[in-house]
Design a protein around this motif. Structure first.
Motif, PDB file in Angstrom:
ATOM      1  N   THR A   1       8.276  16.868 -46.399  1.00 36.12           N
ATOM      2  CA  THR A   1       6.996  16.198 -46.114  1.00 36.12           C
ATOM      3  C   THR A   1       6.972  14.754 -46.605  1.00 36.12           C
ATOM      4  OG1 THR A   1       5.972  16.970 -48.168  1.00 36.12           O
ATOM      5  CG2 THR A   1       5.738  18.383 -46.208  1.00 36.12           C
ATOM      6  N   SER A   2       7.964  14.364 -47.397  1.00 32.74           N
ATOM      7  CA  SER A   2       8.027  13.011 -47.943  1.00 32.74           C
ATOM      8  C   SER A   2       9.398  12.414 -47.632  1.00 32.74           C
ATOM      9  CB  SER A   2       7.798  13.053 -49.454  1.00 32.74           C
ATOM     10  OG  SER A   2       7.949  11.769 -50.011  1.00 32.74           O
ATOM     11  N   ALA A   3       9.414  11.172 -47.152  1.00 30.07           N
ATOM     12  CA  ALA A   3      10.657  10.472 -46.828  1.00 30.07           C
ATOM     13  C   ALA A   3      10.761   9.219 -47.685  1.00 30.07           C
ATOM     14  CB  ALA A   3      10.700  10.109 -45.350  1.00 30.07           C
ATOM     15  N   GLU A   4      11.768   9.192 -48.544  1.00 27.67           N
ATOM     16  CA  GLU A   4      12.034   8.001 -49.351  1.00 27.67           C
ATOM     17  C   GLU A   4      12.921   7.066 -48.545  1.00 27.67           C
ATOM     18  OE1 GLU A   4      14.410   6.780 -53.435  1.00 27.67           O
ATOM     19  OE2 GLU A   4      13.793   8.863 -53.153  1.00 27.67           O
ATOM     20  N   VAL A   5      12.524   5.799 -48.472  1.00 24.73           N
ATOM     21  CA  VAL A   5      13.221   4.799 -47.667  1.00 24.73           C
ATOM     22  C   VAL A   5      13.880   3.787 -48.592  1.00 24.73           C
ATOM     23  CG1 VAL A   5      12.922   3.046 -45.886  1.00 24.73           C
ATOM     24  CG2 VAL A   5      11.494   5.077 -45.854  1.00 24.73           C
ATOM     25  N   GLU A   6      15.127   3.447 -48.282  1.00 19.29           N
ATOM     26  CA  GLU A   6      15.849   2.409 -49.030  1.00 19.29           C
ATOM     27  C   GLU A   6      16.485   1.433 -48.048  1.00 19.29           C
ATOM     28  OE1 GLU A   6      17.455   4.923 -52.898  1.00 19.29           O
ATOM     29  OE2 GLU A   6      18.863   4.392 -51.320  1.00 19.29           O
ATOM     30  N   ILE A   7      16.632   0.204 -48.484  1.00 20.43           N
ATOM     31  CA  ILE A   7      17.276  -0.826 -47.662  1.00 20.43           C
ATOM     32  C   ILE A   7      18.102  -1.742 -48.559  1.00 20.43           C
ATOM     33  CG2 ILE A   7      15.192  -2.254 -47.784  1.00 20.43           C
ATOM     34  CD1 ILE A   7      16.973  -2.590 -44.674  1.00 20.43           C
ATOM     35  N   MET A   8      19.265  -2.159 -48.058  1.00 19.60           N
ATOM     36  CA  MET A   8      20.094  -3.126 -48.778  1.00 19.60           C
ATOM     37  C   MET A   8      20.689  -4.081 -47.748  1.00 19.60           C
ATOM     38  SD  MET A   8      23.588  -2.562 -51.026  1.00 19.60           S
ATOM     39  CE  MET A   8      24.571  -1.993 -49.653  1.00 19.60           C
ATOM     40  N   ILE A   9      20.355  -5.337 -47.858  1.00 15.98           N
ATOM     41  CA  ILE A   9      21.040  -6.373 -47.081  1.00 15.98           C
ATOM     42  C   ILE A   9      22.103  -6.931 -48.024  1.00 15.98           C
ATOM     43  CG2 ILE A   9      20.848  -8.539 -45.813  1.00 15.98           C
ATOM     44  CD1 ILE A   9      19.360  -6.220 -44.464  1.00 15.98           C
TER      45      ILE A   9
ATOM     46  N   ILE B   1      23.853  -3.508 -38.437  1.00 16.28           N
ATOM     47  CA  ILE B   1      24.709  -4.476 -37.755  1.00 16.28           C
ATOM     48  C   ILE B   1      23.806  -5.600 -37.245  1.00 16.28           C
ATOM     49  CG2 ILE B   1      26.403  -4.816 -35.904  1.00 16.28           C
ATOM     50  CD1 ILE B   1      27.291  -2.655 -37.862  1.00 16.28           C
ATOM     51  N   ALA B   2      24.112  -6.826 -37.633  1.00 13.27           N
ATOM     52  CA  ALA B   2      23.363  -7.992 -37.157  1.00 13.27           C
ATOM     53  C   ALA B   2      24.319  -8.877 -36.370  1.00 13.27           C
ATOM     54  CB  ALA B   2      22.747  -8.763 -38.315  1.00 13.27           C
ATOM     55  N   ASN B   3      24.018  -9.066 -35.109  1.00 13.63           N
ATOM     56  CA  ASN B   3      24.860  -9.900 -34.243  1.00 13.63           C
ATOM     57  C   ASN B   3      26.330  -9.496 -34.314  1.00 13.63           C
ATOM     58  OD1 ASN B   3      22.579 -11.478 -33.421  1.00 13.63           O
ATOM     59  ND2 ASN B   3      22.674 -12.448 -35.431  1.00 13.63           N
ATOM     60  N   GLY B   4      26.577  -8.197 -34.317  1.00 16.82           N
ATOM     61  CA  GLY B   4      27.933  -7.662 -34.268  1.00 16.82           C
ATOM     62  C   GLY B   4      28.628  -7.488 -35.605  1.00 16.82           C
ATOM     63  N   THR B   5      27.974  -7.843 -36.709  1.00 16.61           N
ATOM     64  CA  THR B   5      28.601  -7.785 -38.034  1.00 16.61           C
ATOM     65  C   THR B   5      27.823  -6.859 -38.964  1.00 16.61           C
ATOM     66  OG1 THR B   5      29.329 -10.075 -37.778  1.00 16.61           O
ATOM     67  CG2 THR B   5      29.315  -9.188 -40.020  1.00 16.61           C
ATOM     68  N   PRO B   6      28.523  -5.964 -39.680  1.00 18.13           N
ATOM     69  CA  PRO B   6      27.830  -5.138 -40.677  1.00 18.13           C
ATOM     70  C   PRO B   6      27.265  -6.023 -41.792  1.00 18.13           C
ATOM     71  CG  PRO B   6      30.027  -4.265 -40.228  1.00 18.13           C
ATOM     72  CD  PRO B   6      29.947  -5.614 -39.585  1.00 18.13           C
ATOM     73  N   VAL B   7      25.971  -5.832 -42.107  1.00 12.93           N
ATOM     74  CA  VAL B   7      25.340  -6.683 -43.125  1.00 12.93           C
ATOM     75  C   VAL B   7      24.668  -5.889 -44.230  1.00 12.93           C
ATOM     76  CG1 VAL B   7      25.015  -8.625 -41.541  1.00 12.93           C
ATOM     77  CG2 VAL B   7      23.171  -6.937 -41.836  1.00 12.93           C
ATOM     78  N   GLY B   8      24.553  -4.565 -44.074  1.00 16.56           N
ATOM     79  CA  GLY B   8      23.894  -3.773 -45.103  1.00 16.56           C
ATOM     80  C   GLY B   8      23.733  -2.333 -44.663  1.00 16.56           C
ATOM     81  N   ASP B   9      22.888  -1.614 -45.399  1.00 13.33           N
ATOM     82  CA  ASP B   9      22.632  -0.224 -45.034  1.00 13.33           C
ATOM     83  C   ASP B   9      21.182   0.132 -45.330  1.00 13.33           C
ATOM     84  OD1 ASP B   9      22.736   0.122 -47.901  1.00 13.33           O
ATOM     85  OD2 ASP B   9      23.328   2.196 -47.608  1.00 13.33           O
ATOM     86  N   CYS B  10      20.760   1.245 -44.756  1.00 12.80           N
ATOM     87  CA  CYS B  10      19.437   1.781 -45.041  1.00 12.80           C
ATOM     88  C   CYS B  10      19.551   3.297 -45.101  1.00 12.80           C
ATOM     89  CB  CYS B  10      18.410   1.324 -44.006  1.00 12.80           C
ATOM     90  SG  CYS B  10      18.800   1.751 -42.308  1.00 12.80           S
TER      91      CYS B  10
END
Length: 180
Positions: A86-94, A68-77
């Motif tokens: 032991t391993s964490a895969e990280v993803e991001i989508m704006i 949430i950016a400034n009150g609005t949903p903009v993406g996910d992670c």
């Protein structure tokens, strides 16, 4: 990894659990061909996405936050645990075009990694799998200090990693508040 009561906040950004309140927004994003391609996803029906959301919220080896950016949903992670945790895969989508190029992705990845470091002590390595043609993600993870682990030609991907000690240094000064 139960994140249903977690909120991570800082600098106009909030990460909240992917609850049913966000399914329609997420589903709308994932009808866009560019996002489907960049995330290596297949289009789902709204009903399939509702099932996915419930599964993710209850999963023991993955979690999703809505950004949430400034009150609005903009993406996910997302975080996926591998190798017995032991391993964490990280993803991001704006997903929202108007929210890109504001530094949100960099801050979100740092906040997400800080949360993992503080709550999952068994994680020793962070990883990111990125399509070779996803220039923005490649630049982001390199800028954060992830190093190339290998290229997977058959999937047109590059796999990057960062060790826990490097992640701890990077996240040490991250100005975020994690509410559990």
């Amino acid at each position: 990894m139960d994140n249903r009561n977690v909120r991570i906040t800082s600098e106009g950004l909030t990460l909240v659990p992917y609850t049913k309140d966000y399914v329609e927004t997420y589903h709308k994003w994932m009808t866009r061909p560019d996002l489907l391609e960049l995330t290596c996803s297949e289009p789902l029906t709204l009903e399939e996405e509702e099932r996915n959301q419930k599964e993710w919220l209850e999963s023991g080896d993955k979690m999703t936050f809505i950004i949430i950016a400034n009150g609005t949903p903009v993406g996910d992670c997302n975080v996926f645990l591998h190798d017995e945790g032991t391993s964490a895969e990280v993803e991001i989508m704006i997903a929202e075009l108007s929210a890109r190029r504001h530094g949100h992705a960099q801050r979100v990845v740092i906040y997400l990694m800080k949360y993992v470091l503080e709550t999952l002590p068994g994680v020793e390595t962070f990883r990111a799998k990125i399509l070779c043609r996803n220039d923005a993600s490649l630049r982001l993870f390199k800028k954060l200090g992830f190093v190339l682990e290998r290229k997977v030609e058959v999937f047109e991907e590059e796999h990057y990693k960062m060790e826990r000690s490097d992640a701890m240094r990077m996240c040490r000064e991250a100005p975020c508040c994690i509410d559990l």
